[in-house]
Design a protein around this motif. Structure first.
Motif, short mmCIF file in Angstrom:
data_model
loop_
_atom_site.label_atom_id
_atom_site.label_comp_id
_atom_site.label_asym_id
_atom_site.label_seq_id
_atom_site.Cartn_x
_atom_site.Cartn_y
_atom_site.Cartn_z
N LYS A 76 0.82 -1.21 0.00
CA LYS A 76 0.00 0.00 0.00
C LYS A 76 0.86 1.25 0.00
O LYS A 76 0.39 2.34 -0.32
N CYS A 77 2.11 1.13 0.41
CA CYS A 77 2.97 2.29 0.57
C CYS A 77 3.98 2.41 -0.57
O CYS A 77 5.00 3.05 -0.41
N GLU A 78 3.67 1.82 -1.70
CA GLU A 78 4.59 1.85 -2.83
C GLU A 78 4.74 3.25 -3.43
O GLU A 78 5.82 3.68 -3.74
N GLY A 79 3.63 3.96 -3.57
CA GLY A 79 3.63 5.17 -4.37
C GLY A 79 3.95 6.47 -3.66
O GLY A 79 3.77 7.54 -4.22
N HIS A 80 4.39 6.40 -2.40
CA HIS A 80 4.66 7.67 -1.72
C HIS A 80 5.84 7.59 -0.76
O HIS A 80 6.25 6.51 -0.35
N LEU A 81 6.34 8.75 -0.40
CA LEU A 81 7.46 8.84 0.54
C LEU A 81 6.92 8.84 1.97
O LEU A 81 5.73 9.04 2.20
N HIS A 82 7.83 8.63 2.91
CA HIS A 82 7.44 8.66 4.31
C HIS A 82 8.29 9.64 5.09
O HIS A 82 9.43 9.90 4.74
N MET A 83 7.73 10.14 6.15
CA MET A 83 8.45 11.03 7.05
C MET A 83 8.49 10.36 8.41
O MET A 83 7.47 9.85 8.88
N TYR A 92 4.95 8.92 9.18
CA TYR A 92 3.83 9.58 8.52
C TYR A 92 3.89 9.32 7.02
O TYR A 92 4.97 9.31 6.44
N HIS A 93 2.74 9.11 6.42
CA HIS A 93 2.67 8.88 4.99
C HIS A 93 2.47 10.21 4.27
O HIS A 93 1.55 10.95 4.58
N LEU A 94 3.33 10.48 3.32
CA LEU A 94 3.18 11.67 2.50
C LEU A 94 2.23 11.32 1.36
O LEU A 94 2.32 10.24 0.81
ZN LIG Z 1 2.86 4.82 3.42
#
Ligand SMILES: [Zn+2]
Ligand SMILES: [Zn+2]
Length: 128
Positions: A76-83, A92-94
């Motif tokens: 689910k977290c393939e398409g975005h960066l994380h902080m 945190y999901h960007l």
């Molecule tokens: Zn994510």
């Protein structure tokens, strides 16, 4: 020795999934799950496996020696960066539009492509 308790593993994943915006220590997880649902050592062992499997992100909490765990689904977290907050360890999901904006900006300025697994470090609004 390999004791695999699928019921406890499932309960653990369910707990983390429904609290995926928070990061917990093993102790907090065990207590939040009612204290007798799962033992600390079992939770610890299962969690190590979940981290290996990429379902859970582990970070060090501030300057302490304790770890906090948070549910992060790789798929689910393939398409975005994380902080990641360096104080509380929370991830945190960007959103994906901000992610592509950052990636485009960096690419056009330096022709460097940052990959989606990049984690930006900083302090969250709660720890500032
Ligand atoms: Zn994510
Ligand atoms: Zn924080």
């Amino acid at each position: 020795m390999r004791i695999y308790n699928t019921h406890q593993r499932k309960a653990l994943i369910e707990f983390l999934q429904s609290n995926s915006s928070k990061a917990f220590t093993i102790e907090e997880i065990v207590n939040s799950m009612g204290g007798n649902e799962i033992s600390q050592s079992t939770a610890y062992r299962l969690m190590t496996k979940l981290v290996e499997d990429g379902l859970v992100h582990r970070s060090v909490k501030g300057n302490s020696r304790s770890f906090v765990y948070q549910y992060i689904s790789e798929s689910k977290c393939e398409g975005h960066l994380h902080m990641k907050c360096t104080d509380c360890g929370k991830v945190y999901h960007l959103d994906s539009s901000t992610t592509s904006r950052i990636q485009e900006d960096i690419k056009s300025n330096s022709s460097f492509e940052i990959d989606n697994h990049t984690i930006l470090l900083g302090k969250c609004s709660l720890c500032k």
